[in-house]
Write a protein that holds these residues in place. Structure first.
Motif: not given
Ligand code: FMN
Length: 183
Positions: A59-61, A101-108, A149-151
């Motif tokens: 969750q981006f942390l 990271y997997s970046g499914p929603h907003t990537g890096i 995802g995004r990637l």
């Protein structure tokens, strides 16, 4: 040069990166101690010249155990008076932070806060950040998030090519530190 690699990994992606880092450091004749954050106890990072700190993004942390470790370390270093206004850089103290990271929603953008957070910890202690590395990793157990995802399709990552990049980064890192220390 004394190096320590500290990391947390639930599904093995970050651990793959750690293994590559350790092997690449050995190729540079740098021996490193590898410690899982949950087993780190009261490790004293000032005993090392090079700290490599890695974590996945949740969750981006950083995940809770990584946050708890950093909070505990910050408390101890604050009490010892190690954390000073302006965070002066200590000579010969270097750090690299890395995030899988997997970046499914907003990537890096889902990984950058993790790298910045880990980096802030090292920088507050006076370590100079020499690298902030972001490595794509499959979202294990979520094939939807690993393919749509995004990637795009990230199954099997970090793959050979991702790890080859990590290896190159290590060689460049050691070369740059050695050239600074010879000045
Ligand atoms: C509970 C959970 C939350 C996650 N949240 C994110 C996220 O917000 N952003 C992201 O890019 N990846 C997220 N991921 C994917 C992981 O960051 C990624 O797969 C990472 O490489 C896993 O590292 P590990 O195998 O070392 O545990 C999440 C994974 C899990 C299990």
């Amino acid at each position: 040069m004394k190096a320590i690699i500290m990391y947390w990994s639930a599904t093995g992606n970050t651990e793959k990166v750690v293994n590559t880092i350790q092997r690449s450091l050995a190729e540079e004749k740098v021996t490193s101690r590898v410690i899982k954050i949950l087993e780190a106890g009261d490790v004293d990072l000032y005993e090392y010249d090079l700290v490599l700190l890695g974590s996945p993004s949740y969750q981006f942390l950083p995940p809770e155990p990584v946050l708890n470790f950093i909070k505990k370390q910050m408390k101890r270093h604050n009490e010892r008076g190690d954390i000073k206004p302006c965070a002066p850089k200590l000579p010969g103290k270097w750090a690299v932070v890395f995030c899988t990271y997997s970046g499914p929603h907003t990537g890096i953008n889902e990984a950058i806060p993790v790298g910045k957070y880990l980096g802030q910890f090292c920088e507050h202690l006076g370590f100079e950040i020499r690298g902030e590395w972001y490595i794509v990793g499959e979202f294990h157990g979520r094939s939807d998030l690993s393919t749509t995802g995004r990637l795009g399709n990230i199954i099997g990552r970090p793959n050979e090519s991702d790890l080859a990049q990590v290896e190159t980064n290590i060689h460049e890192l050691i070369k740059s530190i050695r050239s600074i220390e010879q000045i």
